[in-house]
Every structure is written in C-alpha cells, then in structure tokens.
Motif scaffolding. Structure first.
Motif, short mmCIF file in Angstrom:
data_model
loop_
_atom_site.label_atom_id
_atom_site.label_comp_id
_atom_site.label_asym_id
_atom_site.label_seq_id
_atom_site.Cartn_x
_atom_site.Cartn_y
_atom_site.Cartn_z
N ARG A 150 23.49 46.22 44.50
CA ARG A 150 22.15 46.22 45.10
C ARG A 150 21.21 45.50 44.14
O ARG A 150 21.15 45.85 42.96
CB ARG A 150 21.66 47.63 45.36
N LEU A 151 20.51 44.48 44.62
CA LEU A 151 19.65 43.72 43.74
C LEU A 151 18.29 43.48 44.38
O LEU A 151 18.14 43.53 45.60
CB LEU A 151 20.29 42.37 43.40
N GLN A 152 17.27 43.26 43.53
CA GLN A 152 15.94 42.90 44.00
C GLN A 152 15.93 41.41 44.30
O GLN A 152 16.03 40.58 43.40
CB GLN A 152 14.89 43.24 42.93
N GLN A 153 15.83 41.07 45.58
CA GLN A 153 15.91 39.67 46.00
C GLN A 153 14.51 39.13 46.24
O GLN A 153 13.78 39.62 47.10
CB GLN A 153 16.74 39.56 47.28
N GLU A 177 14.92 45.26 47.85
CA GLU A 177 16.32 45.52 47.50
C GLU A 177 17.24 45.09 48.64
O GLU A 177 17.01 45.43 49.80
CB GLU A 177 16.51 47.01 47.21
N GLU A 178 18.27 44.31 48.29
CA GLU A 178 19.23 43.84 49.28
C GLU A 178 20.64 44.03 48.72
O GLU A 178 20.84 44.21 47.52
CB GLU A 178 18.99 42.34 49.59
N SER A 179 21.61 43.97 49.61
CA SER A 179 23.02 44.06 49.20
C SER A 179 23.50 42.69 48.75
O SER A 179 23.23 41.68 49.39
CB SER A 179 23.88 44.56 50.36
N GLY A 180 24.20 42.67 47.62
CA GLY A 180 24.76 41.43 47.10
C GLY A 180 26.02 41.73 46.31
O GLY A 180 26.68 42.76 46.53
N HIS A 181 26.33 40.86 45.37
CA HIS A 181 27.53 41.04 44.54
C HIS A 181 27.22 40.73 43.09
O HIS A 181 26.28 40.00 42.78
CB HIS A 181 28.66 40.13 45.03
N MET A 182 28.00 41.32 42.22
CA MET A 182 27.96 41.02 40.79
C MET A 182 29.33 40.44 40.43
O MET A 182 30.37 41.05 40.70
CB MET A 182 27.68 42.29 39.98
N TRP A 183 29.31 39.25 39.84
CA TRP A 183 30.57 38.60 39.43
C TRP A 183 30.71 38.68 37.91
O TRP A 183 29.77 38.35 37.18
CB TRP A 183 30.55 37.13 39.85
#
Length: 958
Positions: free
Chosen positions: A368-371, A200-206
C-alpha cells in the motif's frame, strides 16, 4: 403585515437585486449617506479569496463567505467605510482544461488553433460561462462591491504582475534554473504541491539485487538488495545509500555495485537518509526522479564516484509524457535501447521481466503506497528535472516572519502562527513557471544564442538593450503560477502600482478569512509580497477557519458521494436530480452505483429548500475554533425552524402594534408611558445579548454570536416576553400607559434584534425590518445601513431581571407539577404558598396577572403554618414553596393504572438492559461507546422508575 408563511426563495432574490441596484455594497462615508472613494473616516476592508473562474460554489465557499459577509455587514452598520473586494482567479490549469475539453469534443486540440487563437477562445469562454460562481455568491447574500470586481488576468492586475516580476528579477530574487518539480505528464506542466493529491493505493514493492563489483576471490555478500515501488527509475540511479552507523554495510562504503541492465557502476555511499530499520537498509538514489534522493545527491555530488558519472549523476530518464527518453548523441547507450520510447508503465513491466530472467529479482510484494496524482488530470505525478523560473524566497521570508512575531499580524486562533513559522523557517525557493498557455506569460525574451532579457514589454527590452528590428527575440512560452498573481491580490486589486485613492484608503486590509490548508500557498506569499512592495503588512488579522466535512467528519468528495451543494440547500433539489449530480462526470465511474444507492437511502425525498438565512446561520453556529466543521442536515433544519419562529413572532408583534399607539410620539408631545417589569426585563436581556454578540463578532467567535442571538430570540423574546405581553395587551386591568409601554417595547426590541441578527441573516431581517422600523421610529432605507446596536452599561436593571426570573420559576414550577401529575396544562389550579419572604409577597401581588395567564392559577393562598396543608405536590422557588393540593384533581384509579403500566414497562426494560450488561461476550466484544451507552440508559431508566414509584405512593395516599 407580513405574509402568513415565510418564503425565503422569493424575498431573498428580490432583496439582493434591490441592494445591488441601490449601490449599498459600495464603500460609503461614515454616515452611509454618500459613497465616495477615499473619503475620510474609519476604513474596514476584506479581500475575498478569489474563487476559480471555472468553479461552482461549494460548502467551503459558503462557510468562508458567510463569515466574511457577517464581518462586512457588521462593520458597515457600525459606520466604518467598508469594502469587501470581489474578484475571481483565472485558474490557469483548470480553465485551460475546460476549454481544451470543448475543443476535444469537436475533434480539435489547442495546437490546431495556435496560442493566440486559443487564448482568444478562453476569453470567449470566460465571457460566456465564467460568471457562474459570482451569481452563486449573490445567492448567498454576499455584499461584495461588484462595481469594482477584479479578475487576475484583467489589464490592471496583469500590469501589476509584470511589474513585480521585473522588480524581483532586477534585484536577483527571480532566477531561472534546472530543478526537480512536480510534473503532470498528462498536462505537460509543473504543478504546485496544492495541486497534488496523495491517496493510499494498492501497488507492489520490488526487491532487486544489485551485484557488488568486488575483486576476484573476495568473500562475503555478492550483492545488495534494494526495495522500490518504481523499478523503471533504476535506469537513472547514481548510487546506493546505506546508513553510516549500519554495521551490516559499513565495510562496503566506497565500494561499487553493477547497476542492473545498464552496464554502469555506481558507488555505495554513506547517508543518514538510509534507515537501517526500513526494508534491507539499502536505498537506491535516483536524484532526477525523487525529491529525497535529490537532496542526497546535493550532499554527495562532489564525490568522485558520483561526479564522474554522466551528467554528474543527475540523469533524467523520462520525456514530458513520462516515457523513456532517447539518448542524446553525446550520451552513447546511457539508456538501454530496449526501453527507449516505452511508456513508464510498459517499461516497468519489461524491466521487471528482464531482472527476473537475469536472476536479479529477489521478491515482489503487494504494497500500500501513497500515490501522488494531479488534482485536475488524475495522472500520477513524476518528480521531473526541468528548467523553471524560481523566486528566491529566503530574503522575503525573514521580514514576513518578523511581522507575525512582533504582532503586526495576528493569527486567530493563535496556534496557527506555529504552522506558519514552521513552513517559513524551512522555506524552499518557489517554482513560479507553468508549461501551459492560459495565464500571465513570463515577461522574458531570448535571443538566438539563448540569452535572456526581462522587461515589462518587448519594446522596453529592445529600447533598454539597443536592439533593432534585425535582432530576433522570442518570448518565454511559459506562464506564471496562478498563486503568483494571487500573492499580489491585497494591493493589485486596489490599483497598484498606481497610487489610487482606494489603495490609500483600504491598504493594509483588516482581516484575511481563509482555511488552514492554504497558509503556505497563499497567506505567507501575500505577507511576503505586501511587505516587499507596499512596505506594510497586507492585513492585520488572519482568521483561520476549519474545513467543512460531512456529519461523520469525513471530507466531502465526489468519490465518496457525500458532497452537498449550498445552492441545493438553499433552493432544494429532487432525488433524481441529486443522484444525477452526484454520479455525473466521476473520475471513478465504477463507484456511481454505490453512491446512487447511498443517496437514495439518505435522501429518499431529495433535499428540501431551507433558504439562505438558515444556511448562513448554520455556518455561523458551526464556526468554532476547531480544525473541522461537521455539517449535519439536522442543524440547518433546526435553523430553518428558527427563521419560522422569528417570522411568526414578528407577525404577532405587527398584529398587536400596527395602527396602534406605540408611544413613539410621547418623546415629543409628552404623555404617559408605563414600562412593566417584563418590559424592563426584556430590554435588559436585549442589552446583555447585544454586548455578548458584539464581543463574539469582534473576537471571531461567530458560533457564540449565533448562539446568543438564538437563545435570546427563541427563549427570552418568543417563549417568554411575547407570552408576558399578552395579559397586558389583552387584559382589562392594564392601563393605556402600560399597553403603550408594552407595544413600544415590542417594536423596539424586535427592531433592535433584527439589526443585531442582520449580519448573519440579512434577508429575513431586512424583510421584517421594513415593516417594523416605522413603528419603532427607526429611519433609513435599509437595515444594511442602519446603526448596529450598542450595549449600554447602565441598562442592566437587576430589579426587573430578578422579578421576572422569579415569575419564570413560579410558572415553570406549576407547569412541572401539572406535567408530572398528568393534569391538562390549561386547567386552572389553586396554589398554596408557604415560607414566603416579604419580597415574595410583593412579587406575588404585582405579578399576579402573569401568573394567572401563563400558569393558569385559579387562586393563591398564603399559609402561615405549612403543616395545615393537605397532601400536595411541591415546587421550590428559592426558599418559597408552591403547593398544589392533589385531591380531586385527578382520577385516582385511572392514574394508578397508568403509573403501574409505565412502571411495568420500565421494569422489563431495566431487566433487558441488565441481562445484556451481564453477558461477558457483549461487554468484552462490543465497542466501548456502545457499552457505555447501555450503562447510561440503565441509570436513566432506574432514576425514572424511582420517580414514578414515588409518584405512585403520593397518589395512593390521596
């Protein structure tokens, strides 16, 4: 005589070198006297899961190899012709990376060398540095048949790989096709799921607006909003999917939207992949860059709205470097020129900015997404459309499922077969090609027109197809997935495709020992390949063990700073060296300071050396049936103490038996040998322990085997029997026959115990056995080839067991009274006996030497009337009462003062805990486990104060 102090480091290295030099690890015939391949007799075989040639021993290896070596040593001692097949895996990606880094340090790349020179360079590295893990396996005591070590790239295994590839291709079970794979853009190769780590990492949803292509004057919504974490992939969208049951969009199914920035129109399709409850309920479909989207495309690719798109809607937008690719001449401006050549993340920034300027960016949210990242490169993995080689797995899976269903293969624990079934019944074709240089090159050649020819060699291809030298053939540049050669391991290592003696003797193998994380990647594929090419299962049992974690249950990882190196636990390591090891070469260097600080806190003096046997015994004791193995340094420290206990007990035995008559000659010459109840008891206990350990090892319950050995050694043998032997050996009343019987029991019990424990603790048992075996009349050069103890159903001796258990209860009763009354353990006391049965009276008479010596009894008086006894402390042994008069034994005033002080301390403690538990803020806010612990302490302290008050009343009444 043994050295005074137990020094594992010295004796372990000496013994392993001797074992290997003597050839003890090579399969022998049933007597162990000769070592001939293909000899008659029961065969037992384990294949080592081949560690990477680049690797270093980690805790998983240590755990796994302890279990395997325990089984191998056990069966070798049972007389089975035993093979533990060693070898290493060429580890395509990992090994190529190691050598490429060396080249980079010299300012060069593999392309500067060219393929052939680079491969030579890798072989050179393998010869110089590739044997580290095999040296470490030796330190662990692994009794592998090193004389027949294999390597997945050696000539024999390479022949096997080519043979399997050609046969599968000729049967239509290997094919070449364009499909989605996990693509590592740093390494430029496809990778398996096992080589992808998702964290899990920090990211963005557009949220992006896709304008609806509606006729003029149409009413209703003007756009659909889709959510994505990868906005750059919209360049490859072929549709927007909505759920057919979603009332918000049902009327729009079949309509089109304008795909932002591209000038293309894509359809709105109905598919259950779209979840009405997630986001807006609209999902962009990018089939060339998302595995789920690819499945949606397969279901809808024949629909006109998709089929009429460029490439039928299957549009790849990336280069192998994960940059936006250039358009092909026939594609026109399929991909906007503004983004061509940009890295995926640079393209993302520009695309988001362009969407925003056009008013098509509805929202940007932190997410938060699974990268997915490559475990070797650390690069974010891209689903990528490439031409790859595949195995058509379904026809191979069917017989492999049946082999488990009908019991030819057994999973231990049994529940793991369900994991196996679940994967096998939903199996996908296996991508077996990798775009690297180090590995088994695919045996396929292409002519100038792109036709493919598969064969064992180029010469074979030319001969089969009648090609002369004028026909140019180029070999496929790809290599095979490392798991392909590993799938052949159980039979290729034994000489297949040749029909060798070793293959006939040891296939199918006996058991596979592995972790649950590679049931899919390795276990299932070995079963499929074994059935296909050998016509039989590759192993009969699959023992699945848990994964080694730290004491808190966390996965051991470099980024967490909680990795333990088995060699450091064996030899010890200083603090500064440990800190350097844990912080060097980190993927996330910013964590180094935190890890260094935690390491200094946890190990202020570094890690002491515990020795191999203590480590192995710890692993065995932790080998339960659970998924996780929590490794606690406190456990290995305890088992190091156990090794010391065994060592010191052996020194006691040798001091009392060397150069003494141990009764071994009596069998031939006659004479007197008298076995005491204690001698008979320890023999019965040893026999029962032998049965328990044997059943445990046979049932893969190494934890129960270790526990039984520990309990017998520490409690029965050391704490009780050695003490019970002292009044016989040192007393004046024991006869020569009795002393001879006890000495014989000492050496025979210890010698048998050493053989019983040897599979788990090979080094210390060999060292001691060499000294004890001659005294016990045991023959042979090494304990490794001595027979494993066999339990005798007729050796139970319940009478001796009952007598010694009675003796133990009497001794413990007297000791407990002394402890409670604060009387020195060595002070002799008079004992009054009440309510004694005839059996009690008999045992009192015959066991008096034990009682006098171990309980320090001054005198024994049988009471006819218990009421005549003075104020006494009482212990019960069955219905019999032990009474110890208290008058004159203690300083009454001093003892009352001590008891008052202790009662006062406990009273204060009870008040403190009670006040804490009466506080609602503590009870309501503290974790339940903390509250429960305080309640348990309160109950414990209350019981203790009650006992002390009762004791005080007794003392005051004296």
């Amino acid at each position: 005589m043994l050295d005074k102090n137990y020094d594992p480091q010295t004796l372990e290295k000496n013994w392993y070198r001797l074992w290997e030099e003597k050839g003890y690890f090579v399969p022998a015939d049933q007597t162990g006297s000769t070592r001939t391949e293909g000899a008659d007799g029961g065969a037992y075989c384990i294949m080592i899961p081949p560690p990477n040639v680049t690797g270093n021993l980690h805790m998983g290896h240590g755990f796994n190899n302890t279990i395997m070596d325990t089984m191998v040593r056990y069966h070798r001692m049972k007389g089975d012709r035993t093979l533990w097949q060693p070898g290493t895996d060429h580890a395509g990606i990992a090994t190529q990376m190691v050598v490429e880094r060396q080249l980079e340090a010299a300012g060069r790349t593999r392309h500067d060398l060219g393929r052939d020179a680079f491969i030579e360079r890798v072989w050179e590295w393998k010869q110089e540095s590739g044997g580290n893990i095999t040296r470490q396996l030796r330190r662990l005591g692994s009794s592998l048949d090193w004389q027949h070590e294999r390597f997945t790239m050696d000539e024999g295994l390479s022949n096997a790989v080519r043979e399997v590839f050609v046969r599968l291709f000729e049967e239509g079970l290997i094919y070449r096709g364009k499909r989605l794979v996990n693509w590592d853009p740093a390494l430029h190769t496809a990778v398996s799921d096992l080589e992808v780590i998702s964290e899990e990492e920090s990211g963005h949803m557009w949220d992006i607006r896709y304008p609806l292509a509606l006729p003029p004057g149409a009413t209703g919504p003007t756009h659909l909003v889709v959510s994505t974490t990868r906005p750059e992939t919209l360049l490859g969208d072929c549709a927007v999917a909505v759920n057919p049951e979603d009332p918000r969009y049902r009327h729009l199914i079949g309509e089109f939207v304008e795909l932002p920035l591209t000038g293309r129109r894509i359809p709105v399709i109905a598919d259950e992949h779209a979840d009405p409850e997630f986001g807006t309920g609209c999902v962009k479909i990018t089939p060339a860059h998302d595995f789920n989207d690819h499945q949606v495309w397969l279901r809808h690719r024949d629909e006109t709205g998709i089929a009429d798109q460029p490439h039928g809607g299957l549009i790849n937008i990336l280069t192998p470097d994960a940059a936006i690719r250039a358009n092909q001449p026939e594609e026109g401006a399929l991909l906007p020129a503004a983004y061509v050549g940009l890295d995926r993340y640079e393209a993302r920034k520009l695309i988001v900015a362009d969407l925003d300027s056009l008013g098509l960016l509805a929202a940007v949210k932190e997410h938060r997404l699974q990268q997915p990242r490559g475990d070797r490169s650390g690069a974010v993995i891209e689903p990528y459309l490439t031409d790859q080689w595949y195995v058509r797995v379904a026809p191979l899976a069917e017989p492999a499922i049946a082999a488990v269903e009908d019991g030819r293969i057994r999973f231990v624990p049994d529940n793991w077969k369900n994991t196996y079934y679940d994967w096998m019944r939903n199996i996908q074709d296996w991508c077996i090609s990798r775009q690297i240089w180090w590995g088994h090159r695919i045996p396929a050649w292409y002519d100038v027109e792109g036709n493919v020819y598969v064969g064992r060699s180029e010469d074979e291809v030319r001969e089969r197809h009648g090609f002369g030298p004028e026909v140019v053939l180029l070999q496929d540049p790809d290599v095979l997935d490392t798991w392909f050669s590993s799938a052949l391991w159980p039979f290729s290592t034994l000489g297949w495709p040749e029909q060798t003696d070793r293959l006939n003797a040891f296939y199918p193998t006996s058991v596979l020992v592995t972790g649950f994380d590679i049931i899919f990647f390795w276990v299932a594929r070995m079963i499929m390949m074994g059935l296909k090419f050998m016509g039989d299962v590759p192993f009969k049992d699959v023992y699945i063990h848990g994964l080694v974690r730290d004491a808190h249950g966390d996965k051991m990882s470099k980024s967490k700073g909680n990795v333990l190196d088995p060699i450091d636990l064996i030899d010890g390591i200083g603090l500064e060296a440990l800190v350097e090891k844990r912080t060097k070469g980190m993927m996330q260097p910013h964590l180094a300071e935190k890890i260094a600080k935690q390491t200094r806190k946890d190990y202020p003096d570094g890690i002491p050396g515990f020795g191999t046997d203590a480590l192995r015994f710890t692993f065995a004791a932790l080998a339960t049936t659970g998924r996780d193995v929590k490794f606690d340094l406190g456990r290995i420290e305890g088992y190091r103490n156990f090794c010391n206990k065994l060592w010191n007990a052996s020194r006691y035995v040798l001091m009392n038996t060397e150069d003494q008559d141990c009764g071994q000659a009596i069998d031939e010459s006659g004479g007197e040998l008298e076995l005491s109840a204690a001698d008979r008891w320890i023999r019965a206990r040893l026999n029962a322990t032998t049965a328990t350990v044997t059943d445990a090892i046979e049932g893969y319950r190494f934890d129960l085997a270790a526990q039984a050995i520990y309990d017998f050694t520490w409690n029965a043998f050391c704490d009780w029997y050695l003490e019970l032997s002292k009044p016989v050996l040192t007393g004046t009343s024991a006869s020569d026959a009795a002393k001879r019987g006890t000495r014989r029991t000492l050496v025979e019990t210890l010698e048998t115990l050493l053989r019983l424990a040897h599979p788990i603790m090979p080094f210390i048992t060999e060292e001691i056995w060499q000294k004890v075996a001659p005294l016990a009349g045991a023959q042979g050069e090494t304990i490794m080839l001595a027979p494993y103890p066999v339990a005798d159903a007729g050796a139970d001796d319940p009478e001796a067991v009952a007598e010694i258990e009675w003796v133990q209860q009497v001794i413990l009763g007297v000791r407990r009274i002394k402890g409670e009354m604060n009387i020195a353990p060595g002070k002799p006391l008079p004992v009054l006996i009440a309510n004694a049965s005839e059996q009690d009276k008999t045992w009192l008479a015959v066991a008096r030497p034990y009682l006098d010596f171990l309980a320090r009894i001054e005198s024994v008086t049988l009471l006819e009337d218990e009421s005549s006894a003075p104020e006494s402390a009482i212990a019960l042994v069955g219905n019999m009462k032990l009474l110890i008069p208290m008058a004159g034994l203690i300083d009454k005033d001093a003892e009352l003062k001590r008891l008052d002080k202790e009662i006062g301390r406990l009273t204060d403690e009870i008040a403190r805990i009670g006040q804490k538990l009466a506080n609602p803020s503590f009870v309501d806010k503290a974790p339940a486990a903390v509250v429960d612990k305080e309640r348990a302490r309160l109950a414990e302290q209350s019981t203790a104060i009650g006992n002390l008050q009762a004791q005080r009343e007794k003392i005051a009444g004296l």
